[in-house]
Design a protein around this motif. Structure first.
Motif, PDB file in Angstrom:
ATOM      1  N   ILE A 263      36.868  56.707  34.891  1.00  0.00           N
ATOM      2  CA  ILE A 263      36.068  56.598  33.673  1.00  0.00           C
ATOM      3  C   ILE A 263      36.106  57.974  33.003  1.00  0.00           C
ATOM      4  O   ILE A 263      35.458  58.919  33.447  1.00  0.00           O
ATOM      5  CB  ILE A 263      34.623  56.166  33.960  1.00  0.00           C
TER       6      ILE A 263
ATOM      7  N   GLY B 265      34.499  56.297  28.947  1.00  0.00           N
ATOM      8  CA  GLY B 265      33.067  56.034  28.973  1.00  0.00           C
ATOM      9  C   GLY B 265      32.331  56.675  27.813  1.00  0.00           C
ATOM     10  O   GLY B 265      31.113  56.566  27.699  1.00  0.00           O
TER      11      GLY B 265
ATOM     12  N   ALA C 158      29.565  53.919  30.234  1.00  0.00           N
ATOM     13  CA  ALA C 158      30.260  54.119  31.509  1.00  0.00           C
ATOM     14  C   ALA C 158      29.859  53.058  32.525  1.00  0.00           C
ATOM     15  O   ALA C 158      30.710  52.541  33.277  1.00  0.00           O
ATOM     16  CB  ALA C 158      29.957  55.505  32.057  1.00  0.00           C
TER      17      ALA C 158
ATOM     18  N   MET D 194      32.257  50.366  34.291  1.00  0.00           N
ATOM     19  CA  MET D 194      32.321  50.231  35.747  1.00  0.00           C
ATOM     20  C   MET D 194      32.133  48.772  36.153  1.00  0.00           C
ATOM     21  O   MET D 194      32.828  48.269  37.045  1.00  0.00           O
ATOM     22  CB  MET D 194      31.245  51.103  36.397  1.00  0.00           C
TER      23      MET D 194
ATOM     24  N   TYR E  73      36.427  58.114  39.736  1.00  0.00           N
ATOM     25  CA  TYR E  73      36.436  59.384  38.997  1.00  0.00           C
ATOM     26  C   TYR E  73      35.578  59.213  37.753  1.00  0.00           C
ATOM     27  O   TYR E  73      35.822  58.330  36.935  1.00  0.00           O
ATOM     28  CB  TYR E  73      37.867  59.738  38.588  1.00  0.00           C
ATOM     29  N   SER E  74      34.555  60.026  37.625  1.00  0.00           N
ATOM     30  CA  SER E  74      33.743  60.061  36.407  1.00  0.00           C
ATOM     31  C   SER E  74      33.899  61.435  35.788  1.00  0.00           C
ATOM     32  O   SER E  74      33.741  62.457  36.470  1.00  0.00           O
ATOM     33  CB  SER E  74      32.267  59.801  36.717  1.00  0.00           C
TER      34      SER E  74
ATOM     35  N   MET F 153      27.689  60.169  32.908  1.00  0.00           N
ATOM     36  CA  MET F 153      28.353  58.877  33.102  1.00  0.00           C
ATOM     37  C   MET F 153      28.295  58.446  34.560  1.00  0.00           C
ATOM     38  O   MET F 153      28.192  57.251  34.856  1.00  0.00           O
ATOM     39  CB  MET F 153      29.798  58.951  32.614  1.00  0.00           C
ATOM     40  N   ALA F 154      28.353  59.411  35.474  1.00  0.00           N
ATOM     41  CA  ALA F 154      28.274  59.068  36.894  1.00  0.00           C
ATOM     42  C   ALA F 154      26.964  58.344  37.207  1.00  0.00           C
ATOM     43  O   ALA F 154      26.921  57.457  38.062  1.00  0.00           O
ATOM     44  CB  ALA F 154      28.412  60.316  37.761  1.00  0.00           C
TER      45      ALA F 154
ATOM     46  N   ILE G 178      27.486  54.818  36.283  1.00  0.00           N
ATOM     47  CA  ILE G 178      28.454  54.242  37.219  1.00  0.00           C
ATOM     48  C   ILE G 178      27.791  53.910  38.557  1.00  0.00           C
ATOM     49  O   ILE G 178      27.995  52.822  39.124  1.00  0.00           O
ATOM     50  CB  ILE G 178      29.636  55.210  37.411  1.00  0.00           C
TER      51      ILE G 178
ATOM     52  N   VAL H  77      32.239  59.119  44.586  1.00  0.00           N
ATOM     53  CA  VAL H  77      32.060  59.147  43.133  1.00  0.00           C
ATOM     54  C   VAL H  77      31.932  60.610  42.728  1.00  0.00           C
ATOM     55  O   VAL H  77      31.078  61.327  43.250  1.00  0.00           O
ATOM     56  CB  VAL H  77      30.805  58.374  42.689  1.00  0.00           C
TER      57      VAL H  77
ATOM     58  N   GLY I  59      31.779  63.771  39.608  1.00  0.00           N
ATOM     59  CA  GLY I  59      31.260  64.020  38.273  1.00  0.00           C
ATOM     60  C   GLY I  59      31.586  65.419  37.803  1.00  0.00           C
ATOM     61  O   GLY I  59      32.538  66.038  38.259  1.00  0.00           O
TER      62      GLY I  59
ATOM     63  N   GLN J  50      26.358  60.206  44.967  1.00  0.00           N
ATOM     64  CA  GLN J  50      27.445  60.902  44.261  1.00  0.00           C
ATOM     65  C   GLN J  50      28.016  61.922  45.227  1.00  0.00           C
ATOM     66  O   GLN J  50      27.279  62.540  45.999  1.00  0.00           O
ATOM     67  CB  GLN J  50      26.921  61.577  42.993  1.00  0.00           C
TER      68      GLN J  50
END
Length: 353
Positions: free
Chosen positions: A169, A202, A209, A213, A229-230, A235-236, A239, A253, A255, A271
């Motif tokens: 993203i 995103g 985002a 997802m 991948y953010s 955005m994470a 997600i 995940v 960020g 995360q």
């Protein structure tokens, strides 16, 4: 040039330019133009990412005051609206502000603003995002940011990387930094993971985002996504919520920006990492360039970006192992900022204090 030296230079410049700079003081009631030449503009692009209001702005203001006691920072945030940012930029020019630090919503459009402003004697520091024709540029090595993100994702995957299906993203495609993040991440990931199974922008928006997802889960399959991948922490957040809603747990995940919410998700285990681009480096260097340009002092640049004198700073990966030695040690956050009651046990385990 340290702060004491810069103040001395400022005094010399004030004497030599006398009326032009009004001795770097206030314009009194003697008929002088009240528009102060000691004002420095700071225009930031959006408020979806918490870093701009909570980190960049105050650090820039503090650094300007350290270098120039009589300088005033005039600040505005565009809230992702390029038309609004153009109005803010034009207002600063109309108000007689001679130096503007600009983090543009749209770098291509901002290049035209810079050209018009320079014709009126206004100088521009490209803050974070490059702008063609600017007088100076300060950022992190954004290609390296993307590479670090990709390498951190590979490290988190370990032996699973070779067969893992990755969702990417990316940031807003109008943002030149997002383009560099994406290129750097692909350089690290391509050929080293099983497949980039889904990729979309995103738009730097947590809601968008999260929607992307959700679409990725439907496209790739709930049990076939190996990592995400953010491009940034905001955005994470969207997600991670989407993954939780889908019942997907335990996958890496990544960020960027080291936002407090991102750090808290790292502590919580939802995360895996973020990229720390210290405003203690970025904002003060941009402020230094802005003050030097105001005083017509030669800036000290390390390199050039498309012909613009530039300093590119080094980013750092932050994960569960080094929160204490990075964002807390640098004074960006306190343990109390991060360690809410529901994270107390995890913070104790990680030695965050």
């Amino acid at each position: 040039m340290n702060a004491m030296t810069r103040r001395a230079v400022m005094g010399t410049a004030a004497v030599s330019m006398a009326l032009a700079l009004s001795a770097c003081g206030d314009a009194g009631g003697d008929g002088q133009d009240e528009r102060s030449p000691t004002k420095i503009g700071l225009l930031l692009p959006e408020n979806k990412a918490a870093r701009y209001e909570s980190l960049d702005k105050p650090q820039f203001e503090k650094a300007v005051k350290r270098s120039c006691l009589d300088c005033e920072v005039v600040y505005a945030n565009a809230a992702s609206d390029v038309v609004k940012q153009k109005q803010q930029f034009d207002q600063l020019v109309a108000d007689g502000v001679k130096v503007i630090a600009l983090d543009p919503v749209d770098s291509a459009k901002a290049a035209g603003w810079v050209k018009e402003a320079k014709a009126k004697g206004v100088k521009v520091v490209a803050y974070d995002r490059a702008i063609q024709g600017a007088d100076a540029h300060v950022s992190h090595d954004n290609y390296a940011v993307g590479e670090l993100q990709g390498e951190a994702l590979l490290s988190a995957l370990g032996a699973k990387a070779a067969t893992a299906r990755i969702v990417m993203i990316n940031g807003d495609e109008k943002d030149p930094n997002a383009v560099l993040f994406k290129k750097g991440a692909h350089m690290a990931l391509d050929g080293r993971v099983g497949k980039i199974a889904y990729e979309a922008s995103g738009e730097w928006d947590p809601k968008v985002a999260g929607e992307k997802m959700t679409a990725a889960v439907a496209s790739v399959g709930k049990d076939r996504i190996g990592a995400v991948y953010s491009a940034n922490d905001g955005m994470a957040g969207g997600i991670v919520t989407s993954l939780e809603n889908a019942g997907i747990k335990g996958i890496p995940v990544g960020g960027q920006d080291a936002e407090v919410a991102g750090i808290q998700r790292i502590v919580a285990g939802t995360q895996t990492f973020t990229i720390y681009k210290s405003p203690l480096d970025l904002a003060p260097k941009a402020a230094e360039f802005a003050v030097d340009l105001l005083l017509d002092v030669p800036i000290r640049a390390q390199t050039q970006t498309d012909g613009v004198p530039s300093n590119l700073l080094d980013p750092v990966v932050v994960d569960r192992t080094n929160i204490q030695s990075t964002v807390i040690q640098d004074g960006i956050y306190t343990a109390a900022d991060i360690c809410t009651p529901d994270l107390a046990d995890e913070c104790d385990e990680l030695g965050i204090k």
